[in-house]
Scaffold this active site. Structure first.
Site, PDB file in Angstrom:
ATOM      1  N   CYS A  66      12.335  31.581  50.409  1.00 23.41           N
ATOM      2  CA  CYS A  66      11.181  31.641  51.303  1.00 23.41           C
ATOM      3  C   CYS A  66      11.071  33.015  51.951  1.00 23.41           C
ATOM      4  CB  CYS A  66      11.313  30.566  52.386  1.00 23.41           C
ATOM      5  SG  CYS A  66       9.956  30.563  53.566  1.00 23.41           S
ATOM      6  N   CYS A  75      14.787  26.493  58.441  1.00 24.26           N
ATOM      7  CA  CYS A  75      15.972  26.548  57.581  1.00 24.26           C
ATOM      8  C   CYS A  75      16.957  27.570  58.132  1.00 24.26           C
ATOM      9  CB  CYS A  75      15.603  26.948  56.153  1.00 24.26           C
ATOM     10  SG  CYS A  75      14.574  25.770  55.262  1.00 24.26           S
ATOM     11  N   CYS A 154       5.756  27.100  52.727  1.00 25.11           N
ATOM     12  CA  CYS A 154       7.034  26.504  53.123  1.00 25.11           C
ATOM     13  C   CYS A 154       7.655  25.859  51.897  1.00 25.11           C
ATOM     14  CB  CYS A 154       6.838  25.466  54.227  1.00 25.11           C
ATOM     15  SG  CYS A 154       8.376  24.644  54.713  1.00 25.11           S
ATOM     16  N   GLN A 263      13.311   8.376  57.211  1.00 24.97           N
ATOM     17  CA  GLN A 263      14.082   9.520  56.743  1.00 24.97           C
ATOM     18  C   GLN A 263      13.152  10.565  56.124  1.00 24.97           C
ATOM     19  OE1 GLN A 263      17.043  10.074  57.495  1.00 24.97           O
ATOM     20  NE2 GLN A 263      18.230   8.192  57.590  1.00 24.97           N
ATOM     21  N   PHE A 292      21.088  -0.582  65.103  1.00 27.15           N
ATOM     22  CA  PHE A 292      20.122   0.520  65.125  1.00 27.15           C
ATOM     23  C   PHE A 292      19.272   0.423  63.851  1.00 27.15           C
ATOM     24  CE2 PHE A 292      23.997   1.981  67.270  1.00 27.15           C
ATOM     25  CZ  PHE A 292      23.522   2.380  68.510  1.00 27.15           C
ATOM     26  N   ASN A 297      15.267  -0.158  57.183  1.00 22.48           N
ATOM     27  CA  ASN A 297      15.630   0.635  56.005  1.00 22.48           C
ATOM     28  C   ASN A 297      16.794   0.022  55.237  1.00 22.48           C
ATOM     29  OD1 ASN A 297      15.405   3.062  54.347  1.00 22.48           O
ATOM     30  ND2 ASN A 297      17.283   3.762  55.326  1.00 22.48           N
ATOM     31  N   ASN A 341      19.552  -2.932  73.776  1.00 23.03           N
ATOM     32  CA  ASN A 341      19.969  -1.553  73.995  1.00 23.03           C
ATOM     33  C   ASN A 341      21.435  -1.422  73.601  1.00 23.03           C
ATOM     34  OD1 ASN A 341      20.684   0.979  74.862  1.00 23.03           O
ATOM     35  ND2 ASN A 341      19.765   0.782  76.885  1.00 23.03           N
ATOM     36  N   CYS A 388      24.495  11.003  61.677  1.00 25.53           N
ATOM     37  CA  CYS A 388      23.789  12.288  61.590  1.00 25.53           C
ATOM     38  C   CYS A 388      24.444  13.326  62.493  1.00 25.53           C
ATOM     39  CB  CYS A 388      22.309  12.125  61.933  1.00 25.53           C
ATOM     40  SG  CYS A 388      21.994  11.435  63.569  1.00 25.53           S
TER      41      CYS A 388
END
Length: 435
Positions: A66, A75, A154, A263, A292, A297, A341, A388
């Protein structure tokens, strides 16, 4: 100017060296390279610097694809070979487990990786009217500072979105509310591309006409968002296919609104769900928790196995969406969703969920500290943890292993965000049988 040989990469993809007891983080430098650098920020225990010259380049250094790399903040690792990126992330995961969690995985899983470019099907683009630049800028923010990068293309966005950046600049520049439109959220589904315009002021009739023409010409759907994410509504075209993504291995389709979390990398997500199911090994007759759970998913893939699923999520809107997805896929009889929660869960409130044979955890960056602390001696015998954030995974893994009687059977990285320093990972924990 000082020079040094880079030891490793930090969690932001910067080169790292230690000089006279001070850690120096150097942008643009790779492990093994000897570089000349300039310090631009000094703190008592560390310094931040940028590379001036590469005196001895790494064999893993490549030319960034890029032209905006180095300025755009989207990035941070395009200068590192793709396979070396994955290896660096695996080392970062191992280092966090070892140094923060004081544990190591019994097995290192093969990294999950895929296309390096055009993978980003979700993005939040900033918009700013800048008279000095001749109009409107649309793109990611610059790496240092709050300015919007002057982007013409991009490489990590799908080609049709990359090609739309300049037309979007022209479109917004022609609107009467061009200085009242700070953000565009992008969501690409199986059959439709949605652009959510964050509007601080209602568009005029002339603006609306321009938006309709653009949507028709480029085959996109515009949403308008006057306030928070829940206020986003479909503007044009009002009829047409909904946003969705498929998990073909499990015969399920997930529907979602463009402001709901999904995602960013659908190709990697498919492999991730497949890996998670192979580690979880759901079977008919089992009751499995999906913590969660978001819009389902993992829940629906688990339910396809014949297991009964309890999905728990803190967002009421996502719980509604998850239940709708279960019904749309004919799985509502196998999935129960609850609002809770999980950052405040206790041993007592977790016990109220009922017995679970196995559990999948997919928390945000903060991890699942209170959840893992709440597990009793008869907790799920197998846990698949999607992370993550390596530091929060390491912290939670230490509790599971040292306090809750689990073994860390395996862990590996998931390259959900190629060319960035973001590290996603997956780990398997099994409870050791009582003596």
């Amino acid at each position: 100017m000082p020079t040094g040989i880079i030891d490793s990469l930090d969690h932001e993809g910067r080169g790292l060296i230690v000089v006279d007891g001070t850690t120096v983080f150097i942008e643009g430098a790779l492990p093994g390279e000897r570089v000349e650098y300039v310090v631009h920020r000094r703190k008592p225990t560390y310094e931040q610097a940028r590379t001036l010259r590469i005196l001895d380049p790494s064999a893993d250094r490549v030319t960034p694809r890029c032209p905006h790399f180095g300025v755009c903040g989207g990035c941070s690792m395009q200068h590192l070979d793709a396979s070396a990126q994955v290896a660096a992330k695996q080392r970062l995961l191992e280092d966090n487990l070892r140094h923060l969690g004081e544990i190591s995985a019994e097995q290192l899983y093969a990294p999950i990786h895929g296309p390096t470019w055009a993978y980003r099907f979700r993005a939040r683009l900033s918009v700013r009217f800048v008279a000095k630049k001749g109009g409107v800028l649309v793109g990611f923010r610059e790496r240092r500072g709050s300015y919007v990068a002057d982007m013409q293309q991009c490489a990590v966005l799908p080609p049709h979105l990359s090609a739309m950046l300049l037309p979007l600049r022209e479109l917004i520049g022609a609107l009467s509310i061009r200085d009242r439109l700070p953000q565009i959220e992008v969501a690409v589904g199986e059959r439709v591309t949605a652009l959510v315009l964050r509007v601080l002021e209602a568009p005029s009739p002339d603006d609306e006409a321009l938006l309709r023409d653009f949507a028709d010409r480029y085959g996109v759907v515009f949403y308008l968002q006057p306030k928070g994410p829940a206020t986003a509504y479909r503007f044009h075209p009002q009829e047409g296919p909904p946003l969705s993504y498929l998990l073909p291995d499990f015969g399920v389709e997930h529907f979602f609104s463009p402001t709901e979390f999904t995602q960013v990398n659908p190709a990697i997500n498919r492999v991730l769900v497949r890996r998670a199911m192979s580690l979880l090994e759901p079977r008919p007759g089992e009751r499995i928790g999906d913590m969660f759970c978001g819009l389902g998913n993992f829940s629906l893939a688990i339910a396809r196995s014949g297991a009964q699923v309890l999905g728990v999520e803190g967002s009421p809107e996502l719980v509604v969406r998850a239940a709708e997805n279960a019904a749309a896929n004919g799985l509502d009889g196998r999935v129960e969703y609850r609002i809770a929660n999980l950052f405040e869960v206790t041993t007592e409130s977790f016990a109220a969920f009922g017995g679970l044979d196995k559990m999948l955890i997919d928390p945000p960056r903060d991890g699942a500290l209170e959840l893992v602390k709440s597990l009793a001696a008869d907790g799920p015998r197998r846990i698949v943890y999607i992370s993550c954030s390596p530091p929060s995974l390491a912290r939670d893994a230490a509790i599971l292993v040292s306090q809750k009687g689990y073994r860390l059977r395996g862990a590996g990285v998931v390259n959900m965000f190629p060319n960035t320093s973001h590290v996603e990972s997956i780990a398997l924990f099994e409870r050791q049988p009582s003596a």
